[in-house]
Design an enzyme around this catalytic site. Structure first.
Site, PDB file in Angstrom:
ATOM      1  N   SER A 136     -10.864  57.603  51.097  1.00  0.00           N
ATOM      2  CA  SER A 136     -10.878  57.790  49.650  1.00  0.00           C
ATOM      3  C   SER A 136      -9.832  56.937  48.971  1.00  0.00           C
ATOM      4  O   SER A 136      -8.785  56.641  49.550  1.00  0.00           O
ATOM      5  CB  SER A 136     -10.612  59.258  49.325  1.00  0.00           C
ATOM      6  OG  SER A 136     -10.435  59.418  47.934  1.00  0.00           O
ATOM      7  N   TYR A 149      -4.730  66.305  49.598  1.00  0.00           N
ATOM      8  CA  TYR A 149      -5.940  65.604  50.028  1.00  0.00           C
ATOM      9  C   TYR A 149      -5.651  64.117  50.236  1.00  0.00           C
ATOM     10  O   TYR A 149      -5.986  63.532  51.274  1.00  0.00           O
ATOM     11  CB  TYR A 149      -7.001  65.796  48.932  1.00  0.00           C
ATOM     12  CG  TYR A 149      -8.268  64.999  49.049  1.00  0.00           C
ATOM     13  CD1 TYR A 149      -9.287  65.381  49.922  1.00  0.00           C
ATOM     14  CD2 TYR A 149      -8.498  63.872  48.232  1.00  0.00           C
ATOM     15  CE1 TYR A 149     -10.487  64.669  49.986  1.00  0.00           C
ATOM     16  CE2 TYR A 149      -9.685  63.163  48.291  1.00  0.00           C
ATOM     17  CZ  TYR A 149     -10.674  63.559  49.165  1.00  0.00           C
ATOM     18  OH  TYR A 149     -11.855  62.854  49.223  1.00  0.00           O
TER      19      TYR A 149
END
Ligand SMILES: Cc1cc2nc3c(=O)[nH]c(=O)nc-3n(C[C@H](O)[C@H](O)[C@H](O)COP(=O)(O)OP(=O)(O)OC[C@H]3O[C@@H](n4cnc5c(N)ncnc54)[C@H](O)[C@@H]3O)c2cc1C
Ligand SMILES: NC(=O)c1ccc[n+]([C@@H]2O[C@H](COP(=O)([O-])OP(=O)(O)OC[C@H]3O[C@@H](n4cnc5c(N)ncnc54)[C@H](OP(=O)(O)O)[C@@H]3O)[C@@H](O)[C@H]2O)c1
Lengths: 244, 441
Positions: A136, A149
């Site tokens: 990501s 995250y």
């Protein structure tokens, strides 16, 4: 016969979109997930639409001790492995909920890296194969809004980079995917800017083409490369006071 | 989540609460909040798939459930796109028995509008090929309806525009074909009489006429009639016979920005119409055309609805019964030509017998035209409404965005029965769209 594609995280919208993209090109598919029996409708859909073999396999990314046996048990051994496993968590809540924060970090880094490790070794022995990790842009720079995250994704990105470096001489290719925003169950209900938000099918097509062209690191919508370059260029002294 | 929604015509626009269910439970939760309306791929022109309080985007429920390659039977979830049905099953020798002029529609949308194709006179509407539906009622119960059980619901749902409940799954039949190619014949027609003569005498499976709306007098209704049949494998030239279902991929073009409204004055329209006409006559005669270019010429132009700019556009589509078709069409075309507001897309088709209690088609001719939305065209369409009613014509709800409740009642004697059925089944409070509220359905 085209290589079999294994999707780790077979329920994920992005993982399924990848499955459709490859199945449409005639690749047999293996879907691996937790509670995998609930994926029977998705299996039938893939098989009927694309006239390819599709099988289901149980896997828990956090049960790292099972990963070796899992990989050894797949028949045929997949030629392409795509890992779409991940969990966004809830940053603010997880700052207080230590146990859950740790689980988010494990689901985004430890579990996916452990799975990639076993397939990397398997492919290295065969001297061929492609590993695709869905990481990501959140891993490109830690932000207050999602660093639990993001930091795990940063770890996964670095892991993939290292694997790529190691396996480049052994005929195995590694693709790192940084999709930017994607409209999936993970982001359901969030108000995402349309120009920066890809549909899962776009990610599927991008992964298909990255595998074919042996690309190293891709952003799905090109604008994200620009956005992240800018975000990474902001001096830390300024960045720490910003809220983005 | 709140979203600005519109239909394909981008008029009207309304802020709607949209949810995109992934399973039955999520649909049930939304129905419990009521009123709701299901939405497919948003190709209906107006407000039929919009409900401010709850619009259900069904496109995530799009799985194939079963396929019988011998009988050509498909079972799928209602959000599956017709184009995906074709990609999946044409390689097995099966094609939709009925298809609208775009493949970017869902199966739920095809059923709810009871769509027709260029073969309506021969083959009827989508409903003729429907085996069963699973539909969620006002209480959140899922009902399996087919010709023998819950047969009333099965008859009323095609054409009901989502107002009988949320279609979840359906089983339907496809048509066997030997190739992905259509043998196409173009017949230029000098005027309306000549075009109707072609429709009445042809034995082709598919027929449609494209209009140049600016012709007047003797040239009123000058058109290009396009006929088509599925090519058999044997008749194909050898290069195509080898892989009969393989057709060349088409290049997609995009209309990048909203075109300004002034791009649409009568001169550009005239040029566009003439070019189309010329291009068509140049290809007169018989040729083989791939299924995608033949059935879906506009799908290659992504977002072509932006051509009309921000105010959006409206489609006027009516069917005039056979007896008064000639007179009615002449009046309609005369009125349009006199207004100078002719349109990009003017299409004439011959329809066959009526197929269901609220389905649009009936024996006659259907005319469809697009107009950019403004005060003059809205007034013109009201004039056309009156002519339609005078000639016993009927309006296609899936194209409607501006009709009045009074005009609909005057045109369609079936409305009271439809309303009574909705009340009796307890559907009226649970399922409603912008369109049903406007039209008092
Ligand atoms: C270029 C173009 C060409 C066309 N050509 C033709 C043609 O030749 N013949 C023809 O008949 N039509 C034609 N149409 C119209 C189109 O086929 C219909 O509007 C069709 O219903 C659109 O399907 P959709 O999935 O986009 O549905 P939407 O536009 O989203 O919805 C249409 C209606 O179906 C209902 N609906 C959708 N899904 C469900 C569901 N799961 N359960 C219950 N109700 C549901 C909605 O409530 C709404 O009333 C054309 C449209 C375009 C844009
Ligand atoms: N959506 C975005 O905007 C976006 C952006 C960038 C990157 N990504 C990444 O893309 C990947 C796919 O995400 P998505 O958007 O498709 O969301 P998603 O549908 O939520 O997919 C995440 C998947 O990970 C699986 N998973 C989580 N923990 C697991 C575990 N311990 N063992 C096995 N599977 C586990 C989940 O399986 P279950 O269904 O069993 O829970 C789920 O299917 C993720 O890695 C995500 O981080 C997404």
């Amino acid at each position: 016969m085209k290589e079999t594609v294994l999707i780790l995280g077979g329920r994920s919208d992005i993982g399924l979109a990848c499955a459709h993209a490859f199945a449409a090109e005639g690749h047999p598919v293996q879907l691996a997930a937790r509670n995998v029996e609930t994926l029977e409708p998705a299996r039938a859909d893939l098989a009927l639409r694309h006239s390819v073999e599709v099988s289901l396999h149980e896997i828990d990314a956090l049960a790292t001790g099972t990963h070796g046996a899992f990989a050894a048990g797949l028949e045929p051994a997949p030629g392409i492995v795509i890992c779409a496993i991940g969990a966004l968590g809830n940053q603010t809540a997880d700052e207080e909920d230590h146990a859950h924060a740790v689980e988010v970090m494990r689901a985004n880094f430890e579990g996916p890296a452990s799975l990639m490790a076993v397939f990397a070794n398997q492919m290295a022995v065969r001297g061929e194969g492609v590993l695709v990790g869905i990481s990501s842009v959140a891993g490109d720079r830690g932000r207050a809004a999602n660093y639990i995250y993001g930091s795990a994704k940063a770890g996964f990105t670095a892991y993939l980079s290292g694997l790529r470096n190691r396996l480049a001489k052994q005929g195995v290719h590694v693709v790192t995917v940084k999709p930017g925003f994607v409209a999936t169950s993970m982001t359901e209900g969030m108000d995402l800017p349309p120009k920066l938000t890809a549909r899962p099918e776009e990610v599927g097509q991008a992964v298909l083409s990255a595998v074919r062209k042996r690309r190293n690191v891709i952003y799905v919508r090109p604008i994200w490369r620009v956005v992240m370059t800018v975000i990474c260029a902001i001096p830390e002294a300024v960045f720490k006071k910003m809220s983005i | 989540m709140k979203k600005k929604l519109s239909g394909w015509g981008r008029y009207p626009v309304a802020e709607c609460e949209v949810t995109a269910p992934r399973d039955e439970a999520a649909v049930r939760a939304a129905v419990a909040q009521g009123p709701v309306i299901a939405r497919g791929n948003g190709r209906a022109y107006g407000d039929a798939a919009m409900q401010a309080q709850g619009t259900l985007d069904m496109r995530r429920m799009n799985k194939v459930i079963a396929f019988d390659p011998v009988a050509g039977r498909v079972e799928c979830e209602a959000g599956m796109l017709l184009g995906d049905v074709i990609s999946a099953f044409l390689p097995h020798g099966w094609f939709p028995a009925v298809t609208p002029g775009t493949k970017l529609v869902t199966i739920g949308g095809c059923i709810a509008s009871d769509v027709h194709g260029k073969n309506h006179r021969n083959d009827g509407t989508f409903a003729r090929y429907l085996d069963w539906i699973d539909i969620m009622d006002a209480d959140g119960d899922v009902v399996r309806a087919d010709a023998s059980s819950n047969s009333d619901l099965f008859r009323w749902t095609p054409g009901a525009m989502g107002l009988t409940g949320v279609i979840l799954r359906a089983g339907f039949r496809l048509r066997p074909v030997e190739s992905g190619w259509i043998r196409q014949e173009m017949v230029p027609a000098a005027n309306l009489d000549a075009a109707m003569e072609v429709f009445e005498t042809t034995d082709a499976t598919y027929s449609v006429a494209w209009f140049d709306c600016l012709g007047r007098g003797d040239a009123l209704g000058r058109s290009l009639v396009v006929l088509g049949d599925h090519a058999t494998r044997d008749e194909l030239p050898s290069d195509k016979r080898y892989r009969p279902f393989h057709v060349p991929a088409r290049r997609r073009k995009k209309v990048p920005v909203d075109a300004p409204a002034f791009a649409l004055n009568r001169y550009t329209l005239r040029a566009f119409n003439l070019l189309y006409h010329w291009n068509g006559s140049r290809q007169a005669g018989s040729s083989y055309v791939d299924w995608d270019s033949y059935f879906y010429p506009l799908d290659a132009l992504l977002d072509w609805n932006r051509i009309y700019g921000r105010p959006g556009f409206a489609q006027f589509q009516v069917v005039i019964p056979l007896d008064s078709a000639k007179a009615g069409l002449t009046r309609l075309l005369d009125t349009i030509a006199a207004s100078g507001q002719g349109s990009f897309l003017a299409v004439l088709k011959r329809l066959g017998a009526e197929g269901g209690p609220f389905s649009f088609p009936m024996e006659g001719y259907t005319l469809a035209l697009d107009f950019p939305v403004n005060d003059r065209t809205l007034a013109l369409m009201r004039e056309l409404d009156a002519i339609t009613v005078d000639h016993g014509g009927r309006f296609y709800l899936t194209k409607d965005s501006r009709l009045s409740a009074e005009t609909l009642r005057a045109a369609d004697g079936r409305v009271p029965d439809f309303i009574a059925m909705r009340a009796e089944q307890g559907l009226a409070g649970a399922f409603a769209s912008g369109q049903s509220e406007r039209l008092g359905l």
